[in-house]
Scaffold this active site. Sequence first.
Site, PDB file in Angstrom:
ATOM      1  N   HIS A 146       0.812  -1.224   0.000  1.00 45.27           N
ATOM      2  CA  HIS A 146       0.000   0.000   0.000  1.00 45.27           C
ATOM      3  C   HIS A 146       0.841   1.267   0.000  1.00 45.27           C
ATOM      4  CE1 HIS A 146      -3.690  -2.179   0.470  1.00 45.27           C
ATOM      5  NE2 HIS A 146      -3.406  -2.615   1.684  1.00 45.27           N
ATOM      6  N   ASP A 182      -2.364 -10.538  -2.102  1.00 42.55           N
ATOM      7  CA  ASP A 182      -3.009  -9.982  -0.917  1.00 42.55           C
ATOM      8  C   ASP A 182      -4.484  -9.716  -1.186  1.00 42.55           C
ATOM      9  OD1 ASP A 182      -1.807  -8.542   1.789  1.00 42.55           O
ATOM     10  OD2 ASP A 182      -3.670  -7.615   1.108  1.00 42.55           O
ATOM     11  N   HIS A 184      -6.199  -7.292  -0.264  1.00 40.73           N
ATOM     12  CA  HIS A 184      -6.393  -5.871  -0.538  1.00 40.73           C
ATOM     13  C   HIS A 184      -5.626  -5.476  -1.798  1.00 40.73           C
ATOM     14  CE1 HIS A 184      -6.525  -6.521   3.902  1.00 40.73           C
ATOM     15  NE2 HIS A 184      -7.691  -5.938   3.728  1.00 40.73           N
ATOM     16  N   ASP A 270      -3.998 -12.907   3.616  1.00 43.60           N
ATOM     17  CA  ASP A 270      -5.272 -12.468   4.185  1.00 43.60           C
ATOM     18  C   ASP A 270      -6.481 -12.778   3.313  1.00 43.60           C
ATOM     19  OD1 ASP A 270      -4.215 -10.630   2.439  1.00 43.60           O
ATOM     20  OD2 ASP A 270      -4.262  -8.954   3.826  1.00 43.60           O
TER      21      ASP A 270
END
Length: 377
Positions: A146, A182, A184, A270
């Site tokens: 991120h 991931d 996200h 995740d």
Amino acid sequence: MTAGGPAGPPPAWFSHELCFWHDPGAGSGHLPVGPGVEPLRQFAVDPDLRRAEGLVRLSGVLDRFTRHTPAPAPDADLLLVHTRAHVDRVEATSARGGDAGVYAPAGHHSAAAARLAVGACTAAVREVLAGGHRRAYCLVRPPGHHAEPDRAMGLCLFNNLAVATRVAQRNGARRVLVVDLDVHHGNGLQRVFWEDPDVCYVSLHQDGLFPPASGTAAETGSGAGAGTTVNVPLPAGTGHGGYLAAMESVVVPAARAFAPDLVLVAAGLDAGAHDPMGRMMATSRTFHSVVTSLCELADELCAGRIVLAHEGGYSAWYQPTLLLAVAAAVAGLPAPDDPFLHSLENLPGQRVAAHQRRVLDHLRTHHPLLSAAAVAS
């Protein structure tokens, strides 16, 4: 690939004790203690990674790796991606405690851990490109995908794989494929390479989760990098079948069309079915299959050169089993036993569904890289 492991030297394993000391502080989810937020153990508590590494060691899988202790990344490497102001902000916030960006808490050890996380990834890339290892895994925290050039975000302080990619390009890898598993979307990785024709960024993530409105299928890069960003926004509830279909329909043909010199993997865990930060249904069998496929792609396309780095993963009880599955795949071993698997693999969501296939079909027929590959074949 056989159960005896990949040909050539054993894979490398990079980890550092201080990465387990990074403390995001007390709170609830990403939120710090404050009005209406009672002190609570954060999901992103990094001693959980020590437990995960312990399971890999206990299983004997870690014996298949050559272990390395990384050095901190110097400013010269960090500044290949990040601004001077950003590096200074992370250091200053870590010294006093607080938020270094947007949902990016930092404590006393955080800046040092973040430099070690980058240092592990860059050292792994240099080792792989120099021929010391064909495969490498970096068990690091804080995560990185991120983090943007000028701001920290979503628990990420420095962008570990973005810096590693730039280092790779300076060490002979002209074209780099970055696959992000991931749950996200890796907005930071996408932003860094948005206009770079020599980096293909492929992200498999939960549609609309985090950051908001980031990672849509329509985001494909611009300028010289048009067509080298491939977002696969999978619907919530995607399980084993959906992830394998995404690999077969999108990731594998995109990789072959791009023809990289090196594969990097943002190996977030995740998307696991027990993870509190996502709503996906991947299992240890899913991660083992996906990572095995990526290793085989590297064998096919770039002499086996592949580096994986840990990103997210927040289930205290399931993350160790998922990490073991990834490590086993990197080592060329069969999928390990999973005491949680029976309760997960028979759920209906483990089979690919029509609404998940529609996403993959749209990408296959409309994405510039994939549609061009289809015409060429």
